[in-house]
Design a protein around this motif. Structure first.
Motif, PDB file in Angstrom:
ATOM      1  N   SER A  23       0.863  -1.180   0.000  1.00 21.82           N
ATOM      2  CA  SER A  23       0.000   0.000   0.000  1.00 21.82           C
ATOM      3  C   SER A  23       0.896   1.225   0.000  1.00 21.82           C
ATOM      4  N   ALA A  45      -9.670   3.704   2.799  1.00 20.93           N
ATOM      5  CA  ALA A  45      -8.401   2.984   2.873  1.00 20.93           C
ATOM      6  C   ALA A  45      -7.357   3.652   1.992  1.00 20.93           C
ATOM      7  N   CYS A 103       3.888  -0.977   3.582  1.00 17.85           N
ATOM      8  CA  CYS A 103       3.323   0.334   3.269  1.00 17.85           C
ATOM      9  C   CYS A 103       4.451   1.320   2.967  1.00 17.85           C
ATOM     10  N   MET A 135     -13.128   3.607   8.865  1.00 15.62           N
ATOM     11  CA  MET A 135     -11.859   3.052   8.396  1.00 15.62           C
ATOM     12  C   MET A 135     -11.435   1.931   9.337  1.00 15.62           C
ATOM     13  N   GLN A 139      -5.671   0.343   8.784  1.00 12.71           N
ATOM     14  CA  GLN A 139      -5.411   1.488   7.909  1.00 12.71           C
ATOM     15  C   GLN A 139      -5.026   2.716   8.741  1.00 12.71           C
ATOM     16  N   ARG A 142      -1.368   2.564   9.863  1.00 10.26           N
ATOM     17  CA  ARG A 142      -0.405   2.943   8.826  1.00 10.26           C
ATOM     18  C   ARG A 142      -0.345   4.463   8.667  1.00 10.26           C
TER      19      ARG A 142
END
Length: 156
Positions: A23, A45, A103, A135, A139, A142
């Motif tokens: 991500s 996200a 990520c 959310m 997520q 991160r």
């Protein structure tokens, strides 16, 4: 295909796959973060997804951002690795996965906004707006690590 996410839930189904994914936290010149509202669960996200056999992890993040948002990006750093076994993702097709997600930090180098069939909405959000969004906690973690501007990536 519908998606349900579980975290530290004793009633979560048992995983039947392990997926390597990437991500990216993509920001604009005002420090706003690019987010998508997922079609499969309605939650906001970061753009991201599973790695193909021909991808690298950074290449996966670049490809997924392009597919999901229309933007071309370049990777500028690493936010962290996310491998928490308490996070389970179940799909309506029977796949129940544990996900190993890396990520990245990224910046836009081209392209233009385009909503894919995986999203219902894409927006740049000021970090102060993110707490109000529906959310998943993974997520948020991160994004929190990104905003902390850690000297070293999160390893978890």
């Amino acid at each position: 295909m519908a998606r349900s996410e579980y975290y530290d839930d004793p009633n979560a189904p048992q995983p039947n796959s392990l997926v390597v994914a990437a991500s990216a936290v993509v920001t604009d010149s005002n420090g706003r973060i690019l987010l998508q509202r997922r079609r499969d669960n309605g939650l906001w996200a970061l753009p991201g997804g599973g790695m193909d056999m021909t991808d690298s992890l950074p290449g996966t993040a670049v490809r997924e951002v392009k597919e999901e948002t229309g933007y071309d990006v370049e990777i500028t750093g690493l936010v962290g690795t996310y491998t928490d076994p308490r996070h389970i993702i179940a799909y309506s097709n029977g796949e129940v996965r544990r996900q190993f997600n890396v990520c990245f930090r990224a910046r836009i180098v081209g392209g233009s906004l385009a909503i894919s069939d995986e999203s219902t909405e894409i927006r740049f959000m000021d970090p102060s707006e993110i707490d109000e969004l529906p959310m998943h906690r993974t997520q948020r973690l991160r994004i929190q690590h990104f905003l902390e501007n850690r000297p070293a990536p999160y390893l978890g």
